[in-house]
Design an enzyme around this catalytic site. Structure first.
Site, PDB file in Angstrom:
ATOM      1  N   ASP A 172      -5.739   5.911  -7.701  1.00 29.52           N
ATOM      2  CA  ASP A 172      -7.111   5.864  -7.190  1.00 29.52           C
ATOM      3  C   ASP A 172      -7.635   7.280  -6.962  1.00 29.52           C
ATOM      4  OD1 ASP A 172      -9.477   5.576  -5.945  1.00 29.52           O
ATOM      5  OD2 ASP A 172      -8.748   4.382  -4.260  1.00 29.52           O
TER       6      ASP A 172
ATOM      7  N   SER B 271       0.859  -1.197   0.000  1.00 30.42           N
ATOM      8  CA  SER B 271       0.000   0.000   0.000  1.00 30.42           C
ATOM      9  C   SER B 271       0.894   1.245   0.000  1.00 30.42           C
ATOM     10  CB  SER B 271      -0.864   0.004   1.257  1.00 30.42           C
ATOM     11  OG  SER B 271      -0.020   0.242   2.372  1.00 30.42           O
TER      12      SER B 271
ATOM     13  N   ASP C 220      -0.231  -0.107  -4.736  1.00 26.03           N
ATOM     14  CA  ASP C 220      -1.694  -0.193  -4.621  1.00 26.03           C
ATOM     15  C   ASP C 220      -2.282   1.176  -4.257  1.00 26.03           C
ATOM     16  OD1 ASP C 220      -4.067  -1.616  -4.720  1.00 26.03           O
ATOM     17  OD2 ASP C 220      -3.993  -2.203  -2.602  1.00 26.03           O
ATOM     18  N   HIS C 221      -3.492   1.440  -4.663  1.00 29.39           N
ATOM     19  CA  HIS C 221      -4.307   2.615  -4.294  1.00 29.39           C
ATOM     20  C   HIS C 221      -3.504   3.889  -4.018  1.00 29.39           C
ATOM     21  CE1 HIS C 221      -8.256   0.837  -4.003  1.00 29.39           C
ATOM     22  NE2 HIS C 221      -7.708  -0.221  -3.438  1.00 29.39           N
TER      23      HIS C 221
ATOM     24  N   GLY D 146     -10.816  -6.250  -2.647  1.00 34.04           N
ATOM     25  CA  GLY D 146     -11.611  -6.781  -1.538  1.00 34.04           C
ATOM     26  C   GLY D 146     -11.716  -8.295  -1.543  1.00 34.04           C
ATOM     27  N   GLY D 147     -10.601  -8.978  -1.802  1.00 34.65           N
ATOM     28  CA  GLY D 147     -10.629 -10.444  -1.893  1.00 34.65           C
ATOM     29  C   GLY D 147     -10.863 -11.147  -0.560  1.00 34.65           C
TER      30      GLY D 147
HETATM   31  P1  13P Z   1      -8.953  -6.934   1.324  1.00 31.81           P
HETATM   32  O1  13P Z   1      -8.225  -6.229   2.413  1.00 31.81           O
HETATM   33  O2  13P Z   1     -10.414  -6.967   1.565  1.00 31.81           O
HETATM   34  O3  13P Z   1      -8.384  -8.279   1.032  1.00 31.81           O
HETATM   35  O4  13P Z   1      -8.787  -6.054  -0.011  1.00 31.81           O
HETATM   36  C1  13P Z   1      -7.522  -5.947  -0.600  1.00 31.81           C
HETATM   37  C2  13P Z   1      -7.506  -4.963  -1.701  1.00 31.81           C
HETATM   38  O5  13P Z   1      -8.428  -4.850  -2.471  1.00 31.81           O
HETATM   39  C3  13P Z   1      -6.300  -4.133  -1.837  1.00 31.81           C
HETATM   40  O6  13P Z   1      -6.424  -3.165  -2.805  1.00 31.81           O
END
Ligand code: 13P
Length: 246
Positions: free
Chosen positions: A103, A49, A81-82, A205-206
């Site tokens: 993002d 992140s 990420d993001h 959001g896995g």
């Molecule tokens: P989770 O934290 O729900 O696994 O989501 C991870 C995610 O989508 C990171 O961008």
């Protein structure tokens, strides 16, 4: 030449599967992810992140992952990420990262397209891929939290891809970051339509999705699946246990 990150997504989709993108948070979690990928014989994406990268530094994170991935015979790409900080994204691109996710989804569509496009132009000149987000995915992912989550739709997503030039797209399809309190209501109809596009589809959001939901999303075209919270929970639980019973 296709960027590593894009290549692994397209290759996964060709075989009817998806690549796991794991939010590593330090050396141990990066190493564990690579070991798991090796054991499974799978490509993998390591995606710290922005909070993690700011804590350790852009080139320090790159060097840590680079050293580790030389030790494992798997294709592993490094992805940010993001990111809402264009300067940080540029620094990662300059340092040799494989891809970044911008993002700006909380901004109006025009601004989301414009700010993402700026990084796409910068990244593509340097052989780096870019993921973008349409609609707002709910939940909290470290320092990124979405209070006003809203779903994506087909027309906006297609327009965003065309006008921003992103290499991969994360539309808000009903998944959320963090643990689910109730089973999420997923928009499989939208996933199916978007899954037919050339641009690889990313599911955020896995953590907490059922195996059935995973299989269905991948069957409908998801090429990259993000997992963060599950790894953090496992890591913290194991570390606590080890420290209490050395
Ligand atoms: P989770 O934290 O729900 O696994 O989501 C991870 C995610 O989508 C990171 O961008």
């Amino acid at each position: 030449m296709l960027q590593n990150n894009l290549r692994v997504m397209l290759d996964a989709r060709k075989t009817g599967s998806a690549v796991a993108a794991i939010n590593i948070l330090n050396y141990n979690t990066a190493r564990a992810t690579l070991r798991a990928a090796q054991a499974a014989g799978r490509d993998v994406i390591l995606q710290p992140s922005t909070g993690t990268v700011k804590r350790y530094g852009v080139s320090e994170t790159y060097s840590m992952v680079e050293g580790l991935r030389r030790a494992f015979p798997v294709r592993a790409s490094l992805h940010l990420d993001h990111c809402r900080d264009s300067a940080l994204a540029r620094a990662c691109i300059d340092a040799g990262w494989d891809s970044v996710m911008m993002d700006f989804s909380a901004l109006p569509m025009e601004e989301n397209i414009g700010k993402t496009r700026e990084i796409v132009l910068y990244a593509h000149e340097r052989g780096v891929a870019v993921e973008g987000e349409v609609g707002v995915i709910s939940g909290v992912e470290e320092d990124i939290s979405a209070e006003n989550a809203h779903p994506a739709n087909y027309e906006d997503t297609v327009r965003f891809i065309r006008e921003s030039g992103v290499d991969a797209i994360a539309p808000s399809i009903g998944t959320a970051h963090g643990f689910y309190k109730n089973a999420p209501v997923l928009n499989y109809g939208l996933t199916e339509r978007l899954g037919k596009l050339e641009t690889p589809l990313v599911v955020h959001g896995g953590t907490g999705l059922s195996p059935e939901a995973f299989h269905k999303l991948i069957r409908l075209g998801a090429a990259k699946v993000n997992i963060s919270t599950a790894l953090k929970q496992t890591y913290l639980g194991t570390a606590r246990g080890e420290l209490q019973n050395p």
